[in-house]
Design an enzyme around this catalytic site. Structure first.
Site, mmCIF file in Angstrom:
data_model
loop_
_atom_site.group_PDB
_atom_site.id
_atom_site.type_symbol
_atom_site.label_atom_id
_atom_site.label_comp_id
_atom_site.label_asym_id
_atom_site.label_seq_id
_atom_site.Cartn_x
_atom_site.Cartn_y
_atom_site.Cartn_z
ATOM 1 N N SER A 195 0.826 -1.221 0.000
ATOM 2 C CA SER A 195 0.000 0.000 0.000
ATOM 3 C C SER A 195 0.851 1.258 0.000
ATOM 4 O O SER A 195 0.483 2.264 -0.632
ATOM 5 C CB SER A 195 -0.992 0.005 1.166
ATOM 6 O OG SER A 195 -0.359 -0.331 2.370
ATOM 7 N N HIS A 238 -1.850 -8.888 2.067
ATOM 8 C CA HIS A 238 -1.496 -7.650 2.792
ATOM 9 C C HIS A 238 -2.528 -7.439 3.912
ATOM 10 O O HIS A 238 -2.756 -8.350 4.709
ATOM 11 C CB HIS A 238 -1.459 -6.513 1.758
ATOM 12 C CG HIS A 238 -0.809 -5.234 2.216
ATOM 13 N ND1 HIS A 238 -0.056 -5.109 3.347
ATOM 14 C CD2 HIS A 238 -0.795 -3.980 1.640
ATOM 15 C CE1 HIS A 238 0.389 -3.862 3.464
ATOM 16 N NE2 HIS A 238 -0.058 -3.152 2.438
ATOM 17 N N HIS A 274 6.311 -13.049 6.626
ATOM 18 C CA HIS A 274 6.492 -11.628 6.291
ATOM 19 C C HIS A 274 7.575 -11.477 5.231
ATOM 20 O O HIS A 274 8.516 -12.256 5.179
ATOM 21 C CB HIS A 274 6.868 -10.806 7.530
ATOM 22 C CG HIS A 274 6.559 -9.363 7.365
ATOM 23 N ND1 HIS A 274 7.442 -8.472 6.801
ATOM 24 C CD2 HIS A 274 5.436 -8.656 7.648
ATOM 25 C CE1 HIS A 274 6.879 -7.278 6.761
ATOM 26 N NE2 HIS A 274 5.661 -7.350 7.270
ATOM 27 N N ARG A 289 4.299 -5.861 16.686
ATOM 28 C CA ARG A 289 2.895 -5.429 16.712
ATOM 29 C C ARG A 289 2.014 -6.591 17.188
ATOM 30 O O ARG A 289 1.081 -6.414 17.958
ATOM 31 C CB ARG A 289 2.453 -4.953 15.317
ATOM 32 C CG ARG A 289 3.273 -3.780 14.793
ATOM 33 C CD ARG A 289 2.954 -3.465 13.349
ATOM 34 N NE ARG A 289 3.309 -4.548 12.434
ATOM 35 C CZ ARG A 289 3.090 -4.540 11.120
ATOM 36 N NH1 ARG A 289 2.511 -3.484 10.566
ATOM 37 N NH2 ARG A 289 3.456 -5.557 10.368
ATOM 38 N N ASP A 310 -1.313 -9.343 11.761
ATOM 39 C CA ASP A 310 -2.698 -9.749 11.503
ATOM 40 C C ASP A 310 -3.140 -11.028 12.215
ATOM 41 O O ASP A 310 -4.290 -11.445 12.093
ATOM 42 C CB ASP A 310 -2.907 -9.923 9.986
ATOM 43 C CG ASP A 310 -2.720 -8.616 9.255
ATOM 44 O OD1 ASP A 310 -3.244 -7.602 9.746
ATOM 45 O OD2 ASP A 310 -2.042 -8.587 8.218
#
Ligand code: NMX
Ligand code: MLT
Length: 426
Positions: free
Chosen positions: A233, A263, A309, A318, A364
């Site tokens: 993005s 993504h 990743h 995260r 995620d």
């Protein structure tokens, strides 16, 4: 001129001088070379972009303007946005001025709601979100000033205006489309005095207005804010922006990339997969059941969403931040418990596939279970929340790119024939 403009103006002068000096001293130094497999392989590892808002060392994870995410998880999105833009956390006065400015720009024009109301009822929430941003394009200050003949040196100024307008409006758009898309009743108006996290929670609906959900929202908006310049993005946004398309065009384009399952959509896919797993075994699965399900997924040729990743080679900090949130607030929640147990099982299974370069969880893998716990169960909505946060980084990157007079992005492609000739020429 408010503080952020003054501050940025001074800093931009310094950054421009610094860049000039760098170009003089190191313009010819090599940053990266490109192999044939990198050209065929998504340019992985090719270092050919400058991004100063954040960096992602493969063994550390997200570092925003020199500060590791771990040290920023108690900050607010407004503070983080100031940091992304200027390189410094705001003083109390700076924060108060900056927050007031954001608060004064929240109003979403009615035409946005009119269009969203007429979209097909089964539109994906990301389609609705990106459509709303694109419709707002006619508000672009950059486009108006560009048409009026503004000088290139000043492009960053209307870009900053677009950036702050976008940041101020996105929570209302995101919350409004949630209520519209999932039949939650009337759209709730913004509260003029609420901060970004508080207002987003308020506009989602009364059932979410708890202190804990506010804390989760704050963490959510901070942790997803930026991830250097090379992710899909960010790269798409800056490429579009480099054609002097304004920020509305640029970020709605970038978010079309965020809406892909490799993504940002992986947060939706991850929870969907976890619920399928729990459904299959009727509750919190045992370790053997988890292993079986992971193997079945891999054997059917699918990826394990939320794992792996392109840059990271360790557990994403995260993910750790969200895992710690769940452990603190509801360690025994069955969906969250399944997420924690998968963390023990999935990396072991992925390591067995030699091809996977990073077996560890990314951002995620846990977020869906936390939202689910608080009753936000419509998982196709989750990527919209990712996008609201990511707009902080993408718009800040664009302001910096304009400030540093970045040119059109236009790398050179070669054909397969060119590569074959390379082979023949040894
Ligand atoms: N499950 C199964 N296979 C995987 C996984 C995974 N989680 N991760 C990588 N692989 C495979 C990958 O598909 C590739 O296989 P093939 O050669 O057959 O095409 C092989 O391992 C090598 O891939 P890598 O070099 O390790 O990873 P790459 O940089 O190409 O891709 C991702 C990175 C993130 C796209 C990949 O790890 C993935 O598909 N993960 C699952 C989706 C996901 O969680 N995406 C979210 C990323 C974070 N975000 O928010 O954007
Ligand atoms: C992101 O946050 O953008 C993702 O982790 C993907 C990436 O960095 O490539």
């Amino acid at each position: 001129m408010s503080d952020i403009r003054n501050k940025l103006s001074k800093k931009i002068d310094e950054w421009r001088k610094e860049e000039k000096l760098i170009m003089e001293k190191a313009g010819n130094k090599e940053l990266s070379s490109v192999t044939v497999s990198q050209a065929f392989g998504g340019m992985r590892g090719v270092r050919a972009l400058i991004c100063d808002t954040s960096r992602v060392p493969q063994d550390e994870g997200l570092i925003i303007r020199g500060i590791h995410l771990k040290k920023l998880i108690d900050n607010t999105p407004e503070e983080i946005y100031f940091l992304l833009l200027t390189g410094e956390l705001p003083t109390k006065d700076e924060l108060s001025g900056f927050s007031s400015e954001i608060k004064s720009r929240k109003k979403v024009p009615d035409y946005v709601w009119d269009v969203l109301k007429h979209m097909p009822k089964d539109s994906h929430p990301m389609t609705m979100f990106n459509t709303a941003i694109l419709i707002l394009q006619k508000e672009s200050v950059f486009q108006k000033e560009y048409n009026a003949g503004i000088r290139k040196e000043d492009y960053w100024k209307p870009t900053l205006e677009d950036a702050i307008n976008i940041i101020a409006k996105l929570p209302a758009i995101a919350a409004g489309l949630y209520r519209m898309r999932f039949n939650k009743g009337e759209i709730i108006s913004a509260e003029p005095e609420s901060d970004l996290s508080g207002d987003y929670v308020h506009m989602l609906g009364k059932e979410f207005e708890t202190e804990d959900f506010y804390d989760l929202m704050k963490l959510y908006l901070v942790a997803h804010c930026d991830h250097e310049g090379g992710n899909v993005s960010a790269l798409a946004t800056q490429t579009i922006n480099s054609a002097l398309s304004d920020l509305y065009y640029s970020i709605s384009g970038g978010f079309n990339g965020l809406a892909g399952p490799l993504h940002g959509l992986a947060n939706q896919e991850s929870l969907k997969w976890i619920l399928e797993l729990m459904n299959k075994y009727g509750g919190t699965p045992s370790e053997d059941q988890l292993k079986n399900f992971v193997r079945e997924t891999l054997n059917s040729g699918k990826v394990i969403p939320g794992y792996g990743h392109a840059v990271l080679r360790v557990t994403d900090p995260r993910f750790e931040a969200f895992l710690n949130f769940g452990k603190k607030h509801f360690p025994e929640d069955p969906v969250f418990l399944t997420v924690s147990r998968l963390f023990e099982v999935v990396p072991v299974e992925l390591k067995k596939l030699d091809k996977v370069k990073n077996p560890w969880p990314n951002v995620d893998a846990a977020t869906g279970s936390l939202l689910y716990h608080y009753g936000l169960k419509e998982f196709s909505y989750y990527t919209v929340m990712f996008a609201v946060s990511r707009s902080l980084g993408l718009t800040a990157q664009a302001v910096l790119n304009r400030a540093l007079l970045k040119p059109l992005i236009r790398p050179k492609s070669v054909t397969t024939e060119d590569i074959k000739e390379l082979i023949n020429s040894k």
